[in-house]
Write a protein that holds these residues in place. Structure first.
Motif, PDB file in Angstrom:
ATOM      1  N   VAL A  25       3.327 -13.207  -7.336  1.00 13.22           N
ATOM      2  CA  VAL A  25       3.773 -13.239  -8.724  1.00 13.22           C
ATOM      3  C   VAL A  25       3.230 -11.883  -9.523  1.00 13.22           C
ATOM      4  CG1 VAL A  25       3.375 -14.582 -11.219  1.00 13.22           C
ATOM      5  CG2 VAL A  25       3.432 -15.800  -8.801  1.00 13.22           C
ATOM      6  N   TYR A  26       2.392 -11.285  -9.192  1.00 10.78           N
ATOM      7  CA  TYR A  26       1.876 -10.218 -10.015  1.00 10.78           C
ATOM      8  C   TYR A  26       2.794  -8.944  -9.603  1.00 10.78           C
ATOM      9  CZ  TYR A  26      -0.835  -5.912 -10.556  1.00 10.78           C
ATOM     10  OH  TYR A  26      -1.193  -4.542 -10.812  1.00 10.78           O
ATOM     11  N   SER A  27       3.380  -8.799  -8.499  1.00  9.87           N
ATOM     12  CA  SER A  27       4.350  -7.805  -8.083  1.00  9.87           C
ATOM     13  C   SER A  27       5.723  -8.014  -8.682  1.00  9.87           C
ATOM     14  CB  SER A  27       4.506  -7.774  -6.359  1.00  9.87           C
ATOM     15  OG  SER A  27       3.005  -7.583  -5.953  1.00  9.87           O
ATOM     16  N   ALA A  28       6.096  -9.179  -8.673  1.00  9.95           N
ATOM     17  CA  ALA A  28       7.363  -9.777  -9.279  1.00  9.95           C
ATOM     18  C   ALA A  28       7.219  -9.225 -10.878  1.00  9.95           C
ATOM     19  CB  ALA A  28       7.941 -11.107  -9.096  1.00  9.95           C
ATOM     20  N   CYS A  29       6.179  -9.917 -11.464  1.00 11.25           N
ATOM     21  CA  CYS A  29       6.349  -9.542 -12.921  1.00 11.25           C
ATOM     22  C   CYS A  29       6.214  -7.839 -13.180  1.00 11.25           C
ATOM     23  CB  CYS A  29       4.910 -10.159 -13.558  1.00 11.25           C
ATOM     24  SG  CYS A  29       5.051 -11.977 -13.693  1.00 11.25           S
ATOM     25  N   TYR A  30       5.342  -7.449 -12.384  1.00 11.95           N
ATOM     26  CA  TYR A  30       5.230  -5.811 -12.719  1.00 11.95           C
ATOM     27  C   TYR A  30       6.532  -5.085 -12.411  1.00 11.95           C
ATOM     28  CZ  TYR A  30       3.153  -1.294 -12.776  1.00 11.95           C
ATOM     29  OH  TYR A  30       2.811   0.028 -13.037  1.00 11.95           O
ATOM     30  N   LYS A  31       6.884  -5.422 -11.067  1.00  8.98           N
ATOM     31  CA  LYS A  31       8.021  -4.535 -10.504  1.00  8.98           C
ATOM     32  C   LYS A  31       9.640  -4.981 -10.965  1.00  8.98           C
ATOM     33  CE  LYS A  31       7.180  -1.191  -7.856  1.00  8.98           C
ATOM     34  NZ  LYS A  31       7.142   0.203  -8.511  1.00  8.98           N
ATOM     35  N   ILE A  35       6.799  -6.115 -16.643  1.00  6.02           N
ATOM     36  CA  ILE A  35       5.524  -6.351 -17.449  1.00  6.02           C
ATOM     37  C   ILE A  35       4.350  -5.628 -17.150  1.00  6.02           C
ATOM     38  CG2 ILE A  35       4.078  -8.619 -18.220  1.00  6.02           C
ATOM     39  CD1 ILE A  35       6.252 -10.268 -17.314  1.00  6.02           C
ATOM     40  N   SER A  36       3.576  -5.275 -18.217  1.00  4.99           N
ATOM     41  CA  SER A  36       2.359  -4.254 -17.779  1.00  4.99           C
ATOM     42  C   SER A  36       1.491  -4.847 -16.763  1.00  4.99           C
ATOM     43  CB  SER A  36       1.634  -4.157 -19.301  1.00  4.99           C
ATOM     44  OG  SER A  36       1.059  -5.326 -19.601  1.00  4.99           O
ATOM     45  N   ALA A  37       0.860  -3.937 -16.377  1.00  3.75           N
ATOM     46  CA  ALA A  37      -0.056  -4.453 -15.135  1.00  3.75           C
ATOM     47  C   ALA A  37      -1.032  -5.749 -15.669  1.00  3.75           C
ATOM     48  CB  ALA A  37      -0.782  -3.340 -14.481  1.00  3.75           C
ATOM     49  N   ASN A  41      -1.134  -9.338 -14.592  1.00  8.07           N
ATOM     50  CA  ASN A  41      -2.383 -10.032 -13.755  1.00  8.07           C
ATOM     51  C   ASN A  41      -2.524 -11.330 -14.461  1.00  8.07           C
ATOM     52  OD1 ASN A  41      -4.637  -9.717 -12.081  1.00  8.07           O
ATOM     53  ND2 ASN A  41      -5.616 -10.002 -13.751  1.00  8.07           N
ATOM     54  N   ALA A  42      -2.589 -11.388 -15.882  1.00 12.98           N
ATOM     55  CA  ALA A  42      -2.732 -12.682 -16.626  1.00 12.98           C
ATOM     56  C   ALA A  42      -2.055 -13.794 -16.050  1.00 12.98           C
ATOM     57  CB  ALA A  42      -2.856 -12.454 -18.010  1.00 12.98           C
ATOM     58  N   ILE A  43      -0.753 -13.571 -15.826  1.00 13.10           N
ATOM     59  CA  ILE A  43       0.329 -14.428 -15.642  1.00 13.10           C
ATOM     60  C   ILE A  43       0.062 -14.999 -14.144  1.00 13.10           C
ATOM     61  CG2 ILE A  43       2.812 -14.771 -15.128  1.00 13.10           C
ATOM     62  CD1 ILE A  43       3.272 -12.741 -17.340  1.00 13.10           C
ATOM     63  N   SER A  44       0.051 -14.097 -13.310  1.00 14.13           N
ATOM     64  CA  SER A  44      -0.014 -14.435 -11.889  1.00 14.13           C
ATOM     65  C   SER A  44      -1.566 -15.059 -11.621  1.00 14.13           C
ATOM     66  CB  SER A  44      -0.190 -13.135 -10.971  1.00 14.13           C
ATOM     67  OG  SER A  44      -1.187 -12.272 -11.179  1.00 14.13           O
ATOM     68  N   GLY A  45      -2.634 -14.499 -12.262  1.00 18.06           N
ATOM     69  CA  GLY A  45      -3.797 -15.327 -12.078  1.00 18.06           C
ATOM     70  C   GLY A  45      -3.910 -16.681 -12.718  1.00 18.06           C
ATOM     71  N   SER A  46      -2.936 -16.892 -13.751  1.00 21.05           N
ATOM     72  CA  SER A  46      -3.054 -18.348 -14.357  1.00 21.05           C
ATOM     73  C   SER A  46      -2.525 -19.054 -13.340  1.00 21.05           C
ATOM     74  CB  SER A  46      -2.290 -18.278 -15.444  1.00 21.05           C
ATOM     75  OG  SER A  46      -2.885 -17.433 -16.523  1.00 21.05           O
ATOM     76  N   LEU A 102      -1.007  -1.652  -6.892  1.00 23.62           N
ATOM     77  CA  LEU A 102      -1.401  -2.436  -5.751  1.00 23.62           C
ATOM     78  C   LEU A 102      -2.968  -2.287  -5.151  1.00 23.62           C
ATOM     79  CD1 LEU A 102       1.981  -2.647  -3.683  1.00 23.62           C
ATOM     80  CD2 LEU A 102       1.177  -4.528  -5.352  1.00 23.62           C
ATOM     81  N   PHE A 103      -3.267  -1.086  -5.186  1.00 19.08           N
ATOM     82  CA  PHE A 103      -4.813  -0.767  -4.651  1.00 19.08           C
ATOM     83  C   PHE A 103      -5.495  -1.329  -5.639  1.00 19.08           C
ATOM     84  CE2 PHE A 103      -8.124   2.042  -5.226  1.00 19.08           C
ATOM     85  CZ  PHE A 103      -9.063   1.895  -3.969  1.00 19.08           C
ATOM     86  N   SER A 104      -5.215  -1.196  -6.969  1.00 19.04           N
ATOM     87  CA  SER A 104      -5.935  -1.471  -7.988  1.00 19.04           C
ATOM     88  C   SER A 104      -6.287  -2.794  -8.070  1.00 19.04           C
ATOM     89  CB  SER A 104      -5.511  -1.059  -9.466  1.00 19.04           C
ATOM     90  OG  SER A 104      -5.369   0.304  -9.637  1.00 19.04           O
ATOM     91  N   LYS A 105      -5.179  -3.637  -7.873  1.00 20.42           N
ATOM     92  CA  LYS A 105      -5.283  -5.137  -7.990  1.00 20.42           C
ATOM     93  C   LYS A 105      -5.891  -5.468  -6.831  1.00 20.42           C
ATOM     94  CE  LYS A 105      -3.417  -9.284  -8.589  1.00 20.42           C
ATOM     95  NZ  LYS A 105      -4.098 -10.186  -9.688  1.00 20.42           N
ATOM     96  N   LEU A 106      -5.935  -5.347  -5.398  1.00 17.03           N
ATOM     97  CA  LEU A 106      -6.747  -5.366  -4.377  1.00 17.03           C
ATOM     98  C   LEU A 106      -8.059  -5.330  -4.420  1.00 17.03           C
ATOM     99  CD1 LEU A 106      -6.676  -6.525  -1.418  1.00 17.03           C
ATOM    100  CD2 LEU A 106      -6.201  -4.385  -0.747  1.00 17.03           C
ATOM    101  N   LEU A 107      -8.484  -4.249  -5.117  1.00 14.35           N
ATOM    102  CA  LEU A 107      -9.834  -3.597  -5.299  1.00 14.35           C
ATOM    103  C   LEU A 107     -10.596  -4.610  -6.144  1.00 14.35           C
ATOM    104  CD1 LEU A 107     -12.224  -1.771  -4.730  1.00 14.35           C
ATOM    105  CD2 LEU A 107     -11.404  -0.391  -6.673  1.00 14.35           C
TER     106      LEU A 107
END
Length: 131
Positions: A25-31, A35-37, A41-46, A102-107
């Motif tokens: 979801v994060y990747s789809a929203c961002y790419k 939508i900003s990173a 993240n807030a959308i995908s995290g929820s 993606l690296f930032s999200k994973l870390l």
């Protein structure tokens, strides 16, 4: 294998499955939706939190003795804290330091999930006094 190790491994598998959903979801929203990173993240995290709650309640922790409502409000607090920590971390890594999104999200996911989420879910949200 001790029951504590089994619970930890189940919780990590649950986090992994919720994380895969979250990451997609994060990747789809961002790419795709541009939508900003941090907001991606807030959308995908929820959405990932819903998946994670259900798996944890019924499988990882097998914590169905308490009402859904009593666990849900605690879970929401943990998720809000988690999303805040993750979004802030991602903001600094992506927007300030220009690391790969993606690296930032994973870390950030690894650090917050192991240090914050698991601890609070295991010992507060899905606490079982009998285990």
């Amino acid at each position: 294998m001790s029951s504590r190790v089994v619970i930890f491994l189940k919780a990590q598998l649950s986090a992994f499955l919720g994380g895969l959903f979250d990451f997609g979801v994060y990747s789809a929203c961002y790419k795709l939706l541009h939508i900003s990173a941090p907001f991606s993240n807030a959308i995908s995290g929820s959405l990932g939190a819903v998946v994670n709650f259900l798996i944890n309640r019924y499988w990882s922790f097998g914590s169905t003795q308490n009402s859904v409502g009593s666990q849900l409000w605690k879970f929401v607090i943990v998720v809000c804290g988690s999303i805040l920590l993750k979004s802030t971390g991602i903001h600094f890594l992506v927007d300030v330091y220009h690391f790969n999104f993606l690296f930032s999200k994973l870390l950030v996911e690894l650090l917050v999930s192991l240090g914050f989420n698991y601890t609070l879910q295991r010992f507060w949200v899905f606490k079982d006094d009998g285990k």
